[in-house]
Scaffold this active site. Structure first.
Site, mmCIF file in Angstrom:
data_model
loop_
_atom_site.group_PDB
_atom_site.id
_atom_site.type_symbol
_atom_site.label_atom_id
_atom_site.label_comp_id
_atom_site.label_asym_id
_atom_site.label_seq_id
_atom_site.Cartn_x
_atom_site.Cartn_y
_atom_site.Cartn_z
ATOM 1 N N ALA A 1 0.853 -1.189 0.000
ATOM 2 C CA ALA A 1 0.000 0.000 0.000
ATOM 3 C C ALA A 1 0.888 1.238 0.000
ATOM 4 O O ALA A 1 2.072 1.165 0.324
ATOM 5 C CB ALA A 1 -0.911 -0.007 1.218
ATOM 6 N N GLY B 1 -0.207 -4.863 1.242
ATOM 7 C CA GLY B 1 -1.503 -4.841 0.590
ATOM 8 C C GLY B 1 -1.490 -5.501 -0.778
ATOM 9 O O GLY B 1 -2.511 -6.028 -1.227
ATOM 10 N N GLU C 1 -2.038 -9.080 -0.058
ATOM 11 C CA GLU C 1 -3.437 -9.276 0.340
ATOM 12 C C GLU C 1 -4.374 -9.201 -0.859
ATOM 13 O O GLU C 1 -5.386 -9.918 -0.915
ATOM 14 C CB GLU C 1 -3.818 -8.239 1.392
ATOM 15 C CG GLU C 1 -3.105 -8.456 2.722
ATOM 16 C CD GLU C 1 -3.452 -7.396 3.748
ATOM 17 O OE1 GLU C 1 -3.980 -7.753 4.805
ATOM 18 O OE2 GLU C 1 -3.181 -6.211 3.483
ATOM 19 N N GLU D 1 3.854 -5.291 7.585
ATOM 20 C CA GLU D 1 3.062 -4.283 8.298
ATOM 21 C C GLU D 1 3.456 -4.077 9.767
ATOM 22 O O GLU D 1 3.520 -2.918 10.222
ATOM 23 C CB GLU D 1 1.569 -4.616 8.202
ATOM 24 C CG GLU D 1 0.950 -4.362 6.834
ATOM 25 C CD GLU D 1 1.020 -5.557 5.912
ATOM 26 O OE1 GLU D 1 0.318 -5.559 4.894
ATOM 27 O OE2 GLU D 1 1.811 -6.492 6.212
#
Length: 251
Positions: free
Chosen positions: A69, A112, A115, A135
């Site tokens: 992300a 992300g 994910e 993270e």
């Protein structure tokens, strides 16, 4: 020409075919990092596939799937943004699409980005593929599905190694643990992904839809991710860690 083929996106390259949709994450200046604009554009793609279901092929531009992300955006998000589930709601929507979804992963699928690939039905990868969840090092959890989806995909022990121990899954490890279906050369990745979708297209679309519905019937609600992330997004530690990360990138 379809109205969809005329739509231009800023962070995606989208090809609307008669029997499938091909989406390339396209932010080469940021290793295809997932930002709010990309999330919004992927919602548009999902809406169109929901209206006219067809298989989705998702891949990344160049030699990276998605480098995570966008940290500069994450650093500024607080409790309200976490509770809104900005990324998790999109990934859940992608996961719930009626038609099959395939992630073709070349290079890094981090944070992300990993994910996002977990939300797809099937993943194929190149020898350079790497899945990782950094993270906690940034003061947050992998809050867009990894804490429960990865466990479903590879088992609790391996999921803890990745999410808590900081281990990375390279292509061979991902294949061994069932995260990816096969490893193919980078130059044939999209061809093989299309071949997989061709095989699906030969089956009954309704039978595939119902099979997927039954398989996903007991999915986990992402509320726990959002609540936990809401607490961490407000912490000074999260802000400091992300600031240090961004400052290192500038050097």
């Amino acid at each position: 020409m379809s109205q969809y083929s005329e739509t231009r996106f800023e962070t995606l390259e989208v090809e609307w075919r008669e029997d499938r949709v091909v989406v390339e994450l396209h932010r080469p200046e940021a290793r295809n990092a997932i930002n709010a604009e990309m999330i919004a554009e992927l919602h548009q793609v999902c809406a169109r596939i929901e209206a006219a279901p067809k298989p989705l092929l998702l891949t990344g531009h160049g030699t990276v799937f998605a480098g995570g992300a966008d940290i500069s955006e994450l650093r500024e998000r607080g409790r309200e943004e976490a509770l809104a589930g900005i990324n998790s709601r999109l990934f859940e929507r992608l996961h719930r699409l009626q038609a099959p979804t395939v992630a073709a992963v070349d290079g890094f699928a981090l944070g992300g980005g990993a994910e996002l690939s977990y939300a797809c039905d099937i993943r194929i990868a190149t020898p350079t593929a790497v899945f990782a969840q950094p993270e906690p090092g940034l003061g947050i959890i992998a809050g867009a599905g990894a804490c429960w989806r990865l466990k479903e995909l590879v088992g609790t022990s391996v999921a803890k190694q990745v999410l808590i121990g900081g281990f990375k899954l390279d292509a061979e490890a991902a294949l061994r643990h069932g995260l990816v279906a096969e490893i193919v050369p980078s130059e044939t990745l999209r061809e093989r992904a299309h071949g997989l979708i061709d095989r699906m297209a030969a089956s009954s679309a309704m039978a595939l839809r119902m099979t997927k519905m039954v398989l996903d019937a007991d999915g986990v609600h992402p509320l726990a991710d959002d609540l936990t992330q809401a607490v961490l997004f407000e912490s000074a530690d999260k802000h400091d860690r992300m600031t240090r990360f961004l400052e290192r990138k500038k050097r």
